[in-house]
Design a protein around this motif. Structure first.
Motif, PDB file in Angstrom:
ATOM      1  N   ALA A 122       0.855  -1.191   0.000  1.00 49.79           N
ATOM      2  CA  ALA A 122       0.000   0.000   0.000  1.00 49.79           C
ATOM      3  C   ALA A 122       0.886   1.235   0.000  1.00 49.79           C
ATOM      4  O   ALA A 122       2.017   1.223   0.508  1.00 49.79           O
ATOM      5  CB  ALA A 122      -0.923   0.015   1.215  1.00 49.79           C
ATOM      6  N   CYS A 123       0.376   2.285  -0.597  1.00 54.27           N
ATOM      7  CA  CYS A 123       1.082   3.561  -0.601  1.00 54.27           C
ATOM      8  C   CYS A 123       0.058   4.686  -0.670  1.00 54.27           C
ATOM      9  O   CYS A 123      -1.076   4.482  -1.119  1.00 54.27           O
ATOM     10  CB  CYS A 123       2.069   3.662  -1.760  1.00 54.27           C
ATOM     11  SG  CYS A 123       1.323   3.367  -3.378  1.00 54.27           S
ATOM     12  N   THR A 124       0.460   5.845  -0.225  1.00 54.77           N
ATOM     13  CA  THR A 124      -0.404   7.019  -0.216  1.00 54.77           C
ATOM     14  C   THR A 124       0.407   8.222  -0.656  1.00 54.77           C
ATOM     15  O   THR A 124       1.592   8.336  -0.327  1.00 54.77           O
ATOM     16  CB  THR A 124      -0.978   7.285   1.188  1.00 54.77           C
ATOM     17  OG1 THR A 124      -1.753   6.168   1.608  1.00 54.77           O
ATOM     18  CG2 THR A 124      -1.851   8.525   1.208  1.00 54.77           C
ATOM     19  N   ALA A 125      -0.222   9.128  -1.390  1.00 57.39           N
ATOM     20  CA  ALA A 125       0.419  10.383  -1.757  1.00 57.39           C
ATOM     21  C   ALA A 125      -0.605  11.502  -1.712  1.00 57.39           C
ATOM     22  O   ALA A 125      -1.779  11.305  -2.045  1.00 57.39           O
ATOM     23  CB  ALA A 125       1.037  10.293  -3.149  1.00 57.39           C
ATOM     24  N   HIS A 126      -0.143  12.670  -1.309  1.00 58.44           N
ATOM     25  CA  HIS A 126      -0.986  13.865  -1.353  1.00 58.44           C
ATOM     26  C   HIS A 126      -0.949  14.422  -2.773  1.00 58.44           C
ATOM     27  O   HIS A 126       0.112  14.641  -3.342  1.00 58.44           O
ATOM     28  CB  HIS A 126      -0.479  14.911  -0.370  1.00 58.44           C
ATOM     29  CG  HIS A 126      -1.319  16.151  -0.345  1.00 58.44           C
ATOM     30  ND1 HIS A 126      -2.289  16.355   0.612  1.00 58.44           N
ATOM     31  CD2 HIS A 126      -1.368  17.221  -1.171  1.00 58.44           C
ATOM     32  CE1 HIS A 126      -2.888  17.515   0.375  1.00 58.44           C
ATOM     33  NE2 HIS A 126      -2.342  18.065  -0.703  1.00 58.44           N
TER      34      HIS A 126
END
Length: 568
Positions: A122-126
């Motif tokens: 999983a990864c998240t970016a603004h």
């Protein structure tokens, strides 16, 4: 478990941490948004087949990764295990099942080995823009804050959903940038998956069961040992901050018990009408981070090391906002959670935690367009420019605070050159702000000055996301307060700390970001440190004379030596 197997599992654990760090660095290198490339506003992690986080990348923010620790379980529930296939990629920006607001895209990829599901990445970016009102505090409910992407498939067995992409493109201001970021997120998960499979094959593993048990068991035991070494007790902390129109009060009661630490936010202000509310998942992320930093900083972050920290808050308090509350700027309040926690923890663990700092990032987004009050040049353009900046951090029990450094978020301040190349924005000034660090035996970190305008022929709206205007950081153990946020315009008009504000052609917004507070009585500060601060320009001679036990002659001597190039 044999001694040899323990060694092998420790090697694998270290390998997994390096895998997710490579995953994060791949995202930094391929992302389109400057907030990811330049500031590191992202997270990356690997999970077992049950959805428990096993390792996180060092690069990234605790608000993302600690919130994302819960997100994969929501993806598993929503997608369904029977509907997961090799080549799938899932995404969402659900504030309550992701990382707290719509401007964060979370991408989850199942990891298969020999046809069997063994885990997830999983990864998240603004992202710079997700449509709606744009990134800011002005929305009245979450529906105004942009395009909502429920947990769904971005790719089904390797085939990207082009209808989804068309909908995304049609609802945002920077479609190429956003779609590029989504592909970058999917790509970094794929790189993590490949490196994991390399490890699995190298060590002859059928799945992640053994290494998962090793990581989670050891992490839990180590964390509980740290907690159980503390003296049981309870204490309360309070922090008052600016809010949107009216001040916000954050209250927390910390209780140290056997095998756990409770963090109860009863008494905290209720929901705000504007978009500064915080879903509980984000409050949990920063409350856990603050406690781990103080109590178990060396223990790697994963599901088991986070579990003993239990966070509760009344529903529809500002730190437990429920749908459909506006939450776009949840970080402005969420970044103040650690200072509130430390105001309580200082009573339980004296001489451990820092003084209050700037807290929330000093961010702003500029929406530029050709001037409408006169003729604009032919090359005038529209652009969305988001920049991340930092005030000073609070002084520590044995060290000065850090200048222009983001705590607790940990993101980097964005360079002027990177900001100016994505749109017609001009940064006229960016420098440290003297005297903004609170006085103390150990001085608070300095904030920054930053003056912002636009290229000739452009006007803009600026959406400010600032706090500490009316409520500066407070010192600890007789330390002095940090400098408050200061705002002005070159034409003399007033500027608010939060909200979208129109800036006419030729006008400059002048900002002074807040400093961190001091720690300990200023009279105990080493005079050599005071002289050095004066010589470096961190404090003025007037500030030194007012706050520290040092004579004007000594200050003058320090300045004279600095001019001669001598080390003070």
């Amino acid at each position: 478990m044999t001694e040899h197997s323990k060694v092998a599992y420790q090697v694998m654990w270290n390998r997994m941490i390096s895998v997710v760090e490579e995953q994060a660095q791949a995202l930094v290198r391929t992302a389109f948004s400057t907030s990811v490339r330049e500031a590191g506003d992202l997270s990356a992690g690997v999970y077992n087949e049950a959805g428990d986080m096993l390792a996180q990348a060092v690069t990234g923010t605790p608000g993302h990764v600690n919130a994302m620790a819960d997100a994969v379980g929501h993806f598993i529930r929503r997608i369904g295990r029977d509907n997961m296939f090799q080549g799938d990629v899932y995404l969402s920006n659900d504030p309550w099942e992701g990382t707290g607001h719509k401007h964060d895209i979370t991408v989850v990829t199942p990891s298969f080995h020999n046809g069997a599901l063994i885990g997830f990445f999983a990864c998240t970016a603004h992202v710079t823009d997700i449509g709606g009102r744009g990134f800011g505090a002005d929305a009245n409910d979450v529906h105004e804050e942009g395009l909502y992407l429920p947990i769904m498939k971005f790719a089904d067995r390797g085939t990207v959903d082009q209808t989804l992409l068309a909908l995304i493109r049609g609802n945002v201001r920077e479609p190429d940038q956003l779609v590029g970021d989504i592909y970058a997120l999917a790509n970094c998960n794929e790189i993590g998956h490949r490196r994991l499979i390399d490890m699995v094959e190298e060590f002859g593993l059928a799945d992640l069961t053994g290494i998962s048990d090793f990581i989670l068991t050891n992490s839990r035991e180590a964390t509980l040992a740290r907690i159980n070494a503390l003296t049981p007790g309870s204490a309360s902390g309070h922090l008052r901050i600016d809010g949107y129109d009216t001040p916000i009060d954050l209250h927390v009661t910390l209780t140290i018990e056997k095998d756990r630490i409770l963090s109860d936010w009863d008494g905290t202000s209720g929901l705000d009408k504007k978009g500064i509310n915080v879903p509980l998942v984000y409050t949990k992320a920063y409350a856990c981070y603050a406690l781990k930093c103080a109590i178990a900083p060396e223990i790697p972050n994963n599901a088991a090391s986070l579990a003993p920290f239990e966070i509760t808050a009344p529903e529809n308090s500002i730190v437990n906002a429920k749908f459909p509350a506006p939450v776009a700027l949840r970080h402005v309040i969420g970044h103040m959670v650690p200072d509130t926690v430390y105001n309580a923890l200082d009573k339980l663990l004296p001489n451990t935690v820092p003084a209050e700092g700037a807290g929330c990032l000093c961010n702003f987004q500029v929406s530029l367009r050709p001037r409408m009050d006169g003729d604009a040049p032919e090359d005038a353009v529209r652009a969305e420019v988001l920049t991340f900046n930092s005030g000073g951090s609070g002084a520590r029990p044995t060290l000065d605070g850090m200048n222009a450094t983001a705590f607790p978020s940990g993101v980097m301040t964005m360079p002027v050159e990177a900001t100016e190349q994505v749109g017609p924005v001009l940064i006229w000034r960016k420098e440290l702000r003297p005297d903004s660090g609170g006085a103390g035996e150990f001085r608070g970190g300095l904030g920054q000055y930053m003056d912002v305008g636009a290229r000739e022929g452009h006007e803009f709206d600026i959406s400010l996301m600032l706090d500490r205007v009316d409520h500066p950081a407070q010192g600890r153990r007789e330390g002095g307060a940090g400098g408050a946020t200061r705002l002005a315009r070159s034409d003399g008009a007033a500027v608010r700390g939060k909200g979208k504000q129109f800036i006419p052609h030729g006008t400059v917004v002048q900002m002074g970001f807040p400093g961190g507070a001091g720690y300990g009585n200023p009279n105990r500060r080493d005079p050599a440190r005071v002289k050095r601060d004066v010589a470096l320009g961190y404090i003025t001679p007037e500030h030194a004379a007012e706050h520290y036990n040092i004579s004007a002659d000594e200050i003058a001597e320090a300045l004279s030596r600095a001019k001669r190039g001598e080390i003070v």
